[in-house]
Design a protein around this motif. Structure first.
Motif, PDB file in Angstrom:
ATOM      1  N   GLU A  60       0.839  -1.195   0.000  1.00  0.00           N
ATOM      2  CA  GLU A  60       0.000   0.000   0.000  1.00  0.00           C
ATOM      3  C   GLU A  60       0.872   1.242   0.000  1.00  0.00           C
ATOM      4  OE1 GLU A  60      -3.376   1.989   2.844  1.00  0.00           O
ATOM      5  OE2 GLU A  60      -3.500  -0.152   2.423  1.00  0.00           O
ATOM      6  N   ALA A  61       0.443   2.254  -0.737  1.00  0.00           N
ATOM      7  CA  ALA A  61       1.127   3.548  -0.734  1.00  0.00           C
ATOM      8  C   ALA A  61       0.530   4.406   0.377  1.00  0.00           C
ATOM      9  CB  ALA A  61       0.969   4.238  -2.071  1.00  0.00           C
ATOM     10  N   ILE A  62       1.411   5.008   1.175  1.00  0.00           N
ATOM     11  CA  ILE A  62       1.008   5.990   2.183  1.00  0.00           C
ATOM     12  C   ILE A  62       1.806   7.240   1.845  1.00  0.00           C
ATOM     13  CG2 ILE A  62       0.900   6.572   4.628  1.00  0.00           C
ATOM     14  CD1 ILE A  62       0.906   3.531   5.214  1.00  0.00           C
ATOM     15  N   GLY A  63       1.190   8.134   1.109  1.00  0.00           N
ATOM     16  CA  GLY A  63       1.935   9.266   0.557  1.00  0.00           C
ATOM     17  C   GLY A  63       2.968   8.733  -0.426  1.00  0.00           C
ATOM     18  N   THR A  65       5.452   6.799   0.521  1.00  0.00           N
ATOM     19  CA  THR A  65       5.999   5.567   1.106  1.00  0.00           C
ATOM     20  C   THR A  65       5.294   4.342   0.555  1.00  0.00           C
ATOM     21  OG1 THR A  65       6.532   6.712   3.165  1.00  0.00           O
ATOM     22  CG2 THR A  65       6.361   4.317   3.280  1.00  0.00           C
ATOM     23  N   THR A  66       6.071   3.310   0.220  1.00  0.00           N
ATOM     24  CA  THR A  66       5.517   2.006  -0.108  1.00  0.00           C
ATOM     25  C   THR A  66       5.617   1.153   1.143  1.00  0.00           C
ATOM     26  OG1 THR A  66       6.235   2.156  -2.409  1.00  0.00           O
ATOM     27  CG2 THR A  66       5.739  -0.040  -1.574  1.00  0.00           C
ATOM     28  N   ALA A  67       4.470   0.722   1.663  1.00  0.00           N
ATOM     29  CA  ALA A  67       4.420  -0.125   2.858  1.00  0.00           C
ATOM     30  C   ALA A  67       4.034  -1.539   2.409  1.00  0.00           C
ATOM     31  CB  ALA A  67       3.413   0.420   3.856  1.00  0.00           C
ATOM     32  N   ILE A  68       4.759  -2.549   2.922  1.00  0.00           N
ATOM     33  CA  ILE A  68       4.559  -3.922   2.489  1.00  0.00           C
ATOM     34  C   ILE A  68       4.419  -4.852   3.686  1.00  0.00           C
ATOM     35  CG2 ILE A  68       5.595  -5.866   1.242  1.00  0.00           C
ATOM     36  CD1 ILE A  68       7.146  -3.774  -0.413  1.00  0.00           C
ATOM     37  N   ASN A  69       3.457  -5.775   3.606  1.00  0.00           N
ATOM     38  CA  ASN A  69       3.321  -6.873   4.565  1.00  0.00           C
ATOM     39  C   ASN A  69       3.254  -8.153   3.735  1.00  0.00           C
ATOM     40  OD1 ASN A  69       2.609  -8.809   6.430  1.00  0.00           O
ATOM     41  ND2 ASN A  69       0.840  -7.729   7.220  1.00  0.00           N
ATOM     42  N   PRO A  70       4.269  -9.024   3.821  1.00  0.00           N
ATOM     43  CA  PRO A  70       4.252 -10.249   3.012  1.00  0.00           C
ATOM     44  C   PRO A  70       3.282 -11.311   3.524  1.00  0.00           C
ATOM     45  CG  PRO A  70       6.215 -10.202   4.355  1.00  0.00           C
ATOM     46  CD  PRO A  70       5.513  -8.881   4.559  1.00  0.00           C
TER      47      PRO A  70
END
Length: 92
Positions: A60-63, A65-70
């Motif tokens: 998911e993009a937060i601004g 930032t690319t945030a990842i949960n595998p």
């Protein structure tokens, strides 16, 4: 001491950010960290990697930032040259 320049840093943070696709339980509840979400929104790190909520694999993009949960059944491969997710490997 001072933290590194967040915009050039990849952070590994166990708890996912609150109220995102990365913190949903199998019951549909958002249980991520409000503090982590606030940090990401304020500092805009290059990328953040999360865990804890095994059933919420995703990106998911937060601004900026690319945030990842595998999640618990995937492996994420990141190309460190261009900092893009190259592929997602299912571990079943």
């Amino acid at each position: 001491g001072k933290l590194s320049d967040a915009e050039k840093t990849i952070y590994v943070i166990h708890a996912p950010p609150n109220n995102t696709s990365l913190d949903l339980t199998s019951f549909g509840e958002h249980v991520g960290s409000k503090a982590v979400k606030k940090f990401i929104e304020k500092k805009q790190p290059l990328m953040t990697l999360h865990g804890h909520i095994h059933e919420s694999a995703g990106k998911e993009a937060i601004g900026r930032t690319t945030a990842i949960n595998p999640g618990n059944e995937h492996c994420i491969v990141i190309d460190m040259g261009n900092l893009k997710v190259e592929k997602v490997i299912e571990l079943k």
